[in-house]
Each structure stands twice: as C-alpha cells, then as structure tokens.
Design a protein around this motif. Sequence first.
Motif, PDB file in Angstrom:
ATOM      1  N   GLN A 117       0.838  -1.219   0.000  1.00 41.31           N
ATOM      2  CA  GLN A 117       0.000   0.000   0.000  1.00 41.31           C
ATOM      3  C   GLN A 117       0.863   1.255   0.000  1.00 41.31           C
ATOM      4  N   ASN A 120       2.262   3.218  -3.111  1.00 40.14           N
ATOM      5  CA  ASN A 120       1.487   4.308  -3.695  1.00 40.14           C
ATOM      6  C   ASN A 120       1.435   5.527  -2.792  1.00 40.14           C
ATOM      7  N   GLU A 289       5.098   2.762 -13.244  1.00 42.85           N
ATOM      8  CA  GLU A 289       4.758   1.833 -12.159  1.00 42.85           C
ATOM      9  C   GLU A 289       4.466   0.440 -12.677  1.00 42.85           C
ATOM     10  N   ASN A 290       4.176   0.332 -13.987  1.00 42.26           N
ATOM     11  CA  ASN A 290       3.651  -0.949 -14.461  1.00 42.26           C
ATOM     12  C   ASN A 290       4.632  -1.712 -15.342  1.00 42.26           C
ATOM     13  N   TYR A 429      -4.839   2.424 -10.430  1.00 45.73           N
ATOM     14  CA  TYR A 429      -3.875   2.720  -9.358  1.00 45.73           C
ATOM     15  C   TYR A 429      -3.565   4.212  -9.289  1.00 45.73           C
ATOM     16  N   GLU A 432      -6.523   6.141  -7.747  1.00 44.62           N
ATOM     17  CA  GLU A 432      -6.489   6.011  -6.280  1.00 44.62           C
ATOM     18  C   GLU A 432      -5.452   6.934  -5.669  1.00 44.62           C
ATOM     19  N   GLN A 433      -4.287   6.979  -6.315  1.00 43.38           N
ATOM     20  CA  GLN A 433      -3.218   7.837  -5.803  1.00 43.38           C
ATOM     21  C   GLN A 433      -3.673   9.296  -5.777  1.00 43.38           C
TER      22      GLN A 433
END
Length: 565
Positions: A117, A120, A289-290, A429, A432-433
């Motif tokens: 968690q 992020n 990030e991916n 993602y 959400e960030q």
Amino acid sequence: MIESPTVDTDQHDEQSQRRRPAIVAVDDEPAVLAAVSRDLRRGFGERYRVMRANSGADGLDLLKQVRARGEQVALLVADQRMPGLSGTDYLVQARQLVPEAKRVLLTAYADTEAAIQAINEVDLDYYLLKPWDPPEEQLFPIVEDLLTTWENGAALDSGGVRVIGHRFSKESHDVRDFLARNRVPARFLDVEREAEARELLAVTGVTADRLPVALLEDGSILERPTTLELAERLRISAQPIGDHYDLVIVGGGPAGLAAAVYGASEGLRTVLVEREAPGGQAGQSSRIENYLGFPHGLSGSDLAHRATDQARRLGAELVTVQEAVALRVEGSGRFVELTGGGTLSANTVLVASGVSYRQLNAPGFAELTGAGVYYGAALTEARACADQHVVVIGGANSAGQAAVYFSGYAGRVTMLVRADSLAKSMSHYLIEQIDGLPNVEVRSRAQAVGAEGKDGHLRALRIRAADGTETVEQADACFVFIGAAPRTDWLDGVVARDERGFILAGPDVRDHGWPLSREPYALETSVPGVFVAGDVRMRSIKRVASAVGEGSMAVSLIHEYLASA
Ligand SMILES: Cc1cc2nc3c(=O)[nH]c(=O)nc-3n(C[C@H](O)[C@H](O)[C@H](O)COP(=O)(O)OP(=O)(O)OC[C@H]3O[C@@H](n4cnc5c(N)ncnc54)[C@H](O)[C@@H]3O)c2cc1C
C-alpha cells in the motif's frame, strides 16, 4: 529522542562529515535501529553520514535540522510498526521536507500488505523484509542501487555547467531541459533571484540581452547557445564511426533502445540515431509503475539511463542530437540521411521514432510555450513550482503521473479533464493515488481555452466549465498532455503510412506497395528490410513494455530477413 549523528571512524573530521549527504534511519526498537545503522555505516559510511532517530516525530525534527543547515538527505529508512507515527505516516511527512530522498520501509513479513500500500501512498522506493541477513546480499545491493540513482539526480543539479538565464524564458528552459535529459550535470542560476548569477554576468561581461548563457567547465562561455552547439561543445553529440551497418535504428525510446541491446548483443553491427536524448517519451515519465520487474516503479530517466548504458556496453553505437531526415532505397542498400548531411548505410533499418505531444491550439498557448506552458512533464521545472499553482491538462496516465509528481512540489495542482471522469482514460492505481492527495483537484468536463501572460510568463488560464461558463484563473505553470502524433513526414512516398502518419507493417502492407512474392514479416514495412517498432507503428499498444517487446522482436525478424537475403 534524536540520537546524535553517528560519527564512528572519523569524528575528528567534522567538517567533511557535515558535507556528506545523510542517510536517516528511524526505528523505535533500539536493537533494530542499532543494527540497521551499523550495517548502513559499514556499507556506505565512507560516502554518507548515517543519522538515526527513535521515533517518527524525532525523525522529522532531525530532517528539519539537516535541511536548515542546507545539507542533503539521500535516503530515508523507517520501520513500519512504530507507536505514534507509523513508518508510512512518517515517510508521507518526510517527503514534504526532502522530496528527492529515496524511501525504504522496513517491514516484518506480516506487514507486506501495508508495505505494498505504501508504494502508492509515499511513492516508496523499496520495502525491506526484516531481518536483512546477510547484508551483503539483502541490504547493500538495494541501497547501492538507490543511492546511485539519487547520486545521478543530485549530480545533475549541482555541478559542471552553469546556466544563467531568466527562469521564465523559453530559451533558458530549453537549455536546462536539454542538459537534464542528456544527463549533463548543470546548475541553473536565475538572473532575477540570484546575486551569484548577476556577479557572474558582471565578471564575464555578458549582457542581459545575450541570455541564457552557459559557462562550461573548461572556462568557455556560450551565449544563447543552440542545443546543437551545446551538444558539440559538451561532446554529447557523436558522429557515426562505421561505414556500413547491419542495422540502423531511428529513435532512442524504449523500442529503439531494446532493439539496440538485442541487436548488438546478438552480433549485428548496430547504430542508433536519436534526435534529442535517449529515453523518448518514457524518459519524461516521473514514475513508471507498471513495467514488469520493478515492483516499486522507476523513473523514466532512470530506465532510459540504464538502457542506454546497457546498449553501449553490449556494443551498440549511439549517435545523438542527429535527426533522420530521409530514407533512400537502392537495391538491397538502405540509406538513412541525417541532419547535417551525414548518411548511414545499412542492410536493414528499424524505425522506432515514437510519437510527439500534440500542441494545444488555443489563444496564448503557442506564445507562452516554455514560459509557463510546457508539453509533457518538463521535470526540470518541478522545483521551481514550490508553493505554486500548477495546472495539468489531460486525463490519461501521463497526465495522472504528472499530477502526482508535481503535487510533491507545488502548493496545489488542478487537473483539467475533458471527459466526465478519469475512469475512462486512466489506470485505477493512479486514480487512487490522486484521490489520496489533498492538494490535487480534478475538474472533469473542463478545458483550457486560453492562456494569458504577464512579463512574458504565464499568469492565468481561461477555463471553460461543463456548463459553458468561462473563468480566468491564476496559474503559475501549465503542463499539457492531450495526446500525441507521429512525426514521419521524412518517410513520405517511401514507406506506407496511414492518414495520421502511423506506419503500416506486416499483413497491412500487402495492399500498400509490398513488392515481393513472400509475405512481409510481422513488423516489416512496405519496404523490405525496413522494420517498425513501438508507438509509431499503426495500431500499436502505447506502453513501455510493448515498445520494448516490439524492439526485441524486430531484431529477431531482422535476423530472419538477413539470413534469407
Ligand atoms: C509522461 C509519460 C508517461 C508515460 N508513462 C507510462 C507508463 O507509466 N507505463 C507505460 O507503459 N507507458 C507509459 N508511457 C508511454 C510510453 O512512454 C511509450 O509508449 C513509449 O515510450 C513508446 O516508446 P517508443 O520507443 O515507441 O517511442 P518514444 O518513447 O516516443 O521514443 C521515440 C524516440 O525517437 C526519437 N525520434 C523521433 N523521430 C526521430 C528522427 N527522425 N530521428 C531521430 N530520432 C527521432 C524521439 O526523439 C524519441 O526519443 C508514458 C508516456 C508519457 C509521455
């Protein structure tokens, strides 16, 4: 309680201890704090000062003191489970004080979820499972890697070339951006805000109308330099050394760099031509990030720099600050003509020239580009955005990354998104960030319809809301991400392209001038022996991983082509 900085072996040399960048470790358990500090000192004590605190609150006080003394912090190491501030909470606050420092969380196996968690929440660089024995395997390589990345960034800001200019001038921005993207250590001095800049101008006799000026380490002074001039003087630009190559790659983004790595390592005489700086669009990403294998993400410049070093080490030649301007086909020969008149001769060519940002066509934007309006993330501008209002235009992942990145520097960030939500265009993602960032506001169904300047710099944007009303709102900087288009005019009439300029390949070229009886290879263009990979290919998936995949796949097809030719 804050423990005094650990000064083991060279207490006498306090001055040199002071100058070393700090690694700050925080843990409430004295035994663990002692162990981590001891190991960090053993591995890195010669280059870094290891400091420690036994709570998150004390850690923050320590950081404030270090900052007040004008010293650098390279790495933060914090335990997750601490009374009061948890490791994650501490790192969130520490990030505001020392945004450039790398961040590592110490966790027990049971806390792995919390650590994931935190990737992020705090833009975590690594989570390290306790215990880290033996440190030579479990701790030192990870910390070394993070410190090397930090050092590269810190060096870029501190040494070498000094550029004096106006912060809000397009020419100054272009010089800074070029040096940063080519990893030239450079320091920017704002003539309006820094006395040192004015003193240097007085000493060198350069007048204000000749800015920006670059002062090189060899003492030479370049007034209003072009990027080509800088590239030549700093030996960034290289001339090709071969007469003939198996493979010429056009474009040094992920696709081109991957092809250079595979081509050179598999024995092809390989040269890559790049018009700006290796890395392409990915090089401008604040955090990818991916990309498989980097669970904590990595910055685009880090990826670009690793890939460039890898390609060079494996024997690929890199010719930078040179643009491919024409492709000639003569029998089995393929010739790529470069700006400046050079020509590269080859058996095969791979076009991996990606896409470039689309320009926003509204009043004021063209005039203010580089002076408050930027296309792409322009990461060099981040520090100048401290406490300011930054507007990010666009709703795709690149815009989302930029909003997250600038939120760490700016006072507030406003995202203008044409669609009615981010969900249609942005990864979950990132949404959400962004939701978790108190200083980022997302305005959907809103668009910028004009930009206004004052004294040559952006001052405000005219924004049209969902109901059609228009307001003029103060803005210090605006970063535009509204899609991208290929720049393939130089292939006009030679290679088949679609109406938007994307290059056709494989089965698509059969009815578009394919001259042979054999089937084209999957990534082969309408010209046999000329291949395409990455974003510039029609119907490509616009991702780093697919560009890298296509670059490596193209090399395999090129082997088949060469074997059958
Ligand atoms: C800000 C941002 C963030 C992103 N984040 C992610 C992410 O998190 N994950 C992800 O998977 N993807 C991400 N992407 C998309 C990803 O970066 C691209 O899909 C990828 O870079 C495409 O690689 P490429 O090699 O095909 O082209 P590019 O990266 O566009 O590189 C092409 C290169 O060719 C050079 N060039 C062009 N024409 C010529 C010429 N005529 N002569 C010489 N050189 C030339 C250009 O200067 C450029 O360096 C992001 C993109 C942006 C802009």
